[in-house]
Design a protein around this motif. Structure first.
Motif, PDB file in Angstrom:
ATOM      1  N   ASP A 249       0.824  -1.210   0.000  1.00  0.00           N
ATOM      2  CA  ASP A 249       0.000   0.000   0.000  1.00  0.00           C
ATOM      3  C   ASP A 249       0.863   1.267   0.000  1.00  0.00           C
ATOM      4  O   ASP A 249       0.548   2.235  -0.688  1.00  0.00           O
ATOM      5  CB  ASP A 249      -0.942   0.006   1.206  1.00  0.00           C
ATOM      6  CG  ASP A 249      -2.027  -1.060   1.112  1.00  0.00           C
ATOM      7  OD1 ASP A 249      -2.237  -1.620   0.019  1.00  0.00           O
ATOM      8  OD2 ASP A 249      -2.667  -1.337   2.153  1.00  0.00           O
ATOM      9  N   LEU A 250       1.957   1.253   0.772  1.00  0.00           N
ATOM     10  CA  LEU A 250       2.860   2.405   0.793  1.00  0.00           C
ATOM     11  C   LEU A 250       3.539   2.606  -0.554  1.00  0.00           C
ATOM     12  O   LEU A 250       3.652   3.728  -1.040  1.00  0.00           O
ATOM     13  CB  LEU A 250       3.924   2.236   1.878  1.00  0.00           C
ATOM     14  CG  LEU A 250       3.488   2.562   3.299  1.00  0.00           C
ATOM     15  CD1 LEU A 250       4.574   2.146   4.287  1.00  0.00           C
ATOM     16  CD2 LEU A 250       3.184   4.030   3.440  1.00  0.00           C
ATOM     17  N   ASP A 251       3.992   1.502  -1.168  1.00  0.00           N
ATOM     18  CA  ASP A 251       4.614   1.601  -2.495  1.00  0.00           C
ATOM     19  C   ASP A 251       3.644   2.208  -3.502  1.00  0.00           C
ATOM     20  O   ASP A 251       4.020   3.078  -4.290  1.00  0.00           O
ATOM     21  CB  ASP A 251       5.087   0.232  -2.981  1.00  0.00           C
ATOM     22  CG  ASP A 251       6.359  -0.243  -2.307  1.00  0.00           C
ATOM     23  OD1 ASP A 251       7.075   0.606  -1.721  1.00  0.00           O
ATOM     24  OD2 ASP A 251       6.646  -1.452  -2.367  1.00  0.00           O
ATOM     25  N   LYS A 252       2.392   1.760  -3.469  1.00  0.00           N
ATOM     26  CA  LYS A 252       1.390   2.275  -4.401  1.00  0.00           C
ATOM     27  C   LYS A 252       1.113   3.758  -4.140  1.00  0.00           C
ATOM     28  O   LYS A 252       1.055   4.564  -5.072  1.00  0.00           O
ATOM     29  CB  LYS A 252       0.094   1.480  -4.285  1.00  0.00           C
ATOM     30  CG  LYS A 252      -0.955   1.871  -5.292  1.00  0.00           C
ATOM     31  CD  LYS A 252      -2.176   0.992  -5.164  1.00  0.00           C
ATOM     32  CE  LYS A 252      -3.229   1.265  -6.206  1.00  0.00           C
ATOM     33  NZ  LYS A 252      -3.552   2.632  -6.465  1.00  0.00           N
ATOM     34  N   ALA A 253       0.975   4.124  -2.862  1.00  0.00           N
ATOM     35  CA  ALA A 253       0.710   5.522  -2.518  1.00  0.00           C
ATOM     36  C   ALA A 253       1.877   6.424  -2.924  1.00  0.00           C
ATOM     37  O   ALA A 253       1.672   7.526  -3.441  1.00  0.00           O
ATOM     38  CB  ALA A 253       0.440   5.656  -1.020  1.00  0.00           C
ATOM     39  N   LEU A 254       3.105   5.965  -2.717  1.00  0.00           N
ATOM     40  CA  LEU A 254       4.274   6.756  -3.103  1.00  0.00           C
ATOM     41  C   LEU A 254       4.370   6.907  -4.616  1.00  0.00           C
ATOM     42  O   LEU A 254       4.715   7.981  -5.122  1.00  0.00           O
ATOM     43  CB  LEU A 254       5.554   6.119  -2.557  1.00  0.00           C
ATOM     44  CG  LEU A 254       5.727   6.213  -1.046  1.00  0.00           C
ATOM     45  CD1 LEU A 254       6.877   5.335  -0.580  1.00  0.00           C
ATOM     46  CD2 LEU A 254       5.956   7.652  -0.634  1.00  0.00           C
ATOM     47  N   GLU A 255       4.048   5.855  -5.348  1.00  0.00           N
ATOM     48  CA  GLU A 255       4.059   5.932  -6.815  1.00  0.00           C
ATOM     49  C   GLU A 255       2.983   6.908  -7.297  1.00  0.00           C
ATOM     50  O   GLU A 255       3.242   7.744  -8.171  1.00  0.00           O
ATOM     51  CB  GLU A 255       3.830   4.546  -7.421  1.00  0.00           C
ATOM     52  CG  GLU A 255       3.849   4.521  -8.925  1.00  0.00           C
ATOM     53  CD  GLU A 255       5.186   4.948  -9.517  1.00  0.00           C
ATOM     54  OE1 GLU A 255       5.182   5.548 -10.624  1.00  0.00           O
ATOM     55  OE2 GLU A 255       6.223   4.684  -8.900  1.00  0.00           O
ATOM     56  N   ASP A 256       1.787   6.814  -6.738  1.00  0.00           N
ATOM     57  CA  ASP A 256       0.714   7.740  -7.100  1.00  0.00           C
ATOM     58  C   ASP A 256       1.108   9.185  -6.781  1.00  0.00           C
ATOM     59  O   ASP A 256       0.863  10.093  -7.571  1.00  0.00           O
ATOM     60  CB  ASP A 256      -0.584   7.393  -6.358  1.00  0.00           C
ATOM     61  CG  ASP A 256      -1.227   6.106  -6.855  1.00  0.00           C
ATOM     62  OD1 ASP A 256      -0.801   5.589  -7.909  1.00  0.00           O
ATOM     63  OD2 ASP A 256      -2.150   5.616  -6.178  1.00  0.00           O
ATOM     64  N   TYR A 257       1.721   9.387  -5.638  1.00  0.00           N
ATOM     65  CA  TYR A 257       2.155  10.727  -5.237  1.00  0.00           C
ATOM     66  C   TYR A 257       3.182  11.273  -6.232  1.00  0.00           C
ATOM     67  O   TYR A 257       3.092  12.425  -6.659  1.00  0.00           O
ATOM     68  CB  TYR A 257       2.744  10.674  -3.829  1.00  0.00           C
ATOM     69  CG  TYR A 257       3.254  12.010  -3.339  1.00  0.00           C
ATOM     70  CD1 TYR A 257       2.379  12.971  -2.861  1.00  0.00           C
ATOM     71  CD2 TYR A 257       4.618  12.298  -3.359  1.00  0.00           C
ATOM     72  CE1 TYR A 257       2.840  14.192  -2.412  1.00  0.00           C
ATOM     73  CE2 TYR A 257       5.085  13.524  -2.912  1.00  0.00           C
ATOM     74  CZ  TYR A 257       4.201  14.455  -2.442  1.00  0.00           C
ATOM     75  OH  TYR A 257       4.665  15.663  -2.004  1.00  0.00           O
ATOM     76  N   SER A 258       4.150  10.443  -6.604  1.00  0.00           N
ATOM     77  CA  SER A 258       5.178  10.871  -7.566  1.00  0.00           C
ATOM     78  C   SER A 258       4.556  11.249  -8.897  1.00  0.00           C
ATOM     79  O   SER A 258       4.943  12.241  -9.513  1.00  0.00           O
ATOM     80  CB  SER A 258       6.208   9.769  -7.782  1.00  0.00           C
ATOM     81  OG  SER A 258       6.924   9.529  -6.599  1.00  0.00           O
ATOM     82  N   GLN A 259       3.587  10.467  -9.358  1.00  0.00           N
ATOM     83  CA  GLN A 259       2.934  10.759 -10.632  1.00  0.00           C
ATOM     84  C   GLN A 259       2.131  12.054 -10.557  1.00  0.00           C
ATOM     85  O   GLN A 259       2.127  12.847 -11.499  1.00  0.00           O
ATOM     86  CB  GLN A 259       2.039   9.590 -11.054  1.00  0.00           C
ATOM     87  CG  GLN A 259       2.828   8.388 -11.484  1.00  0.00           C
ATOM     88  CD  GLN A 259       1.939   7.215 -11.856  1.00  0.00           C
ATOM     89  OE1 GLN A 259       0.709   7.322 -11.815  1.00  0.00           O
ATOM     90  NE2 GLN A 259       2.552   6.098 -12.202  1.00  0.00           N
ATOM     91  N   ARG A 260       1.463  12.285  -9.447  1.00  0.00           N
ATOM     92  CA  ARG A 260       0.670  13.498  -9.287  1.00  0.00           C
ATOM     93  C   ARG A 260       1.549  14.741  -9.260  1.00  0.00           C
ATOM     94  O   ARG A 260       1.162  15.805  -9.729  1.00  0.00           O
ATOM     95  CB  ARG A 260      -0.176  13.446  -8.034  1.00  0.00           C
ATOM     96  CG  ARG A 260      -1.316  12.469  -8.156  1.00  0.00           C
ATOM     97  CD  ARG A 260      -2.117  12.416  -6.896  1.00  0.00           C
ATOM     98  NE  ARG A 260      -3.074  11.332  -6.982  1.00  0.00           N
ATOM     99  CZ  ARG A 260      -4.077  11.186  -6.150  1.00  0.00           C
ATOM    100  NH1 ARG A 260      -4.249  12.045  -5.167  1.00  0.00           N
ATOM    101  NH2 ARG A 260      -4.909  10.196  -6.282  1.00  0.00           N
ATOM    102  N   LYS A 261       2.738  14.626  -8.686  1.00  0.00           N
ATOM    103  CA  LYS A 261       3.645  15.768  -8.640  1.00  0.00           C
ATOM    104  C   LYS A 261       4.121  16.157 -10.035  1.00  0.00           C
ATOM    105  O   LYS A 261       4.446  17.306 -10.284  1.00  0.00           O
ATOM    106  CB  LYS A 261       4.872  15.442  -7.766  1.00  0.00           C
ATOM    107  CG  LYS A 261       4.558  15.565  -6.291  1.00  0.00           C
ATOM    108  CD  LYS A 261       5.794  15.394  -5.471  1.00  0.00           C
ATOM    109  CE  LYS A 261       6.647  16.630  -5.635  1.00  0.00           C
ATOM    110  NZ  LYS A 261       7.790  16.685  -4.740  1.00  0.00           N
ATOM    111  N   GLN A 262       4.136  15.187 -10.965  1.00  0.00           N
ATOM    112  CA  GLN A 262       4.594  15.448 -12.315  1.00  0.00           C
ATOM    113  C   GLN A 262       3.519  16.069 -13.189  1.00  0.00           C
ATOM    114  O   GLN A 262       3.810  16.651 -14.225  1.00  0.00           O
ATOM    115  CB  GLN A 262       5.106  14.150 -12.967  1.00  0.00           C
ATOM    116  CG  GLN A 262       6.339  13.615 -12.309  1.00  0.00           C
ATOM    117  CD  GLN A 262       6.780  12.301 -12.888  1.00  0.00           C
ATOM    118  OE1 GLN A 262       6.284  11.862 -13.907  1.00  0.00           O
ATOM    119  NE2 GLN A 262       7.714  11.638 -12.211  1.00  0.00           N
ATOM    120  N   ILE A 263       2.260  15.954 -12.754  1.00  0.00           N
ATOM    121  CA  ILE A 263       1.147  16.534 -13.524  1.00  0.00           C
ATOM    122  C   ILE A 263       1.034  18.002 -13.163  1.00  0.00           C
ATOM    123  O   ILE A 263       0.910  18.388 -12.011  1.00  0.00           O
ATOM    124  CB  ILE A 263      -0.183  15.813 -13.184  1.00  0.00           C
ATOM    125  CG1 ILE A 263      -0.107  14.353 -13.627  1.00  0.00           C
ATOM    126  CG2 ILE A 263      -1.343  16.517 -13.876  1.00  0.00           C
ATOM    127  CD1 ILE A 263      -1.301  13.532 -13.172  1.00  0.00           C
TER     128      ILE A 263
END
Length: 61
Positions: free
Chosen positions: A44-58
């Protein structure tokens, strides 16, 4: 006046559990997870961190 609250997370291996202690200034919270729960939390943490990284790029204009 600004008060800075230190937050710290410690992980320990107990006999049959992973112990997570979260310190918030003078307060602390302890969570004990079995191996399956710890693995699920890691996913769950890996998924949340990946989602966070992607959102920062948008960039929204």
């Amino acid at each position: 006046m600004v008060h800075e609250i230190e937050r710290k997370i410690e992980l320990e291996i107990e006999r049959n559990r992973i112990r997570i202690t979260i310190f918030h200034g003078e307060d602390e919270q302890v969570i004990k997870l079995n191996l399956e729960e710890a693995r699920e939390l890691r996913k769950d943490l890996d998924k949340a961190l990946e989602d966070y990284s992607q959102r920062k790029q948008i960039r929204i204009d």
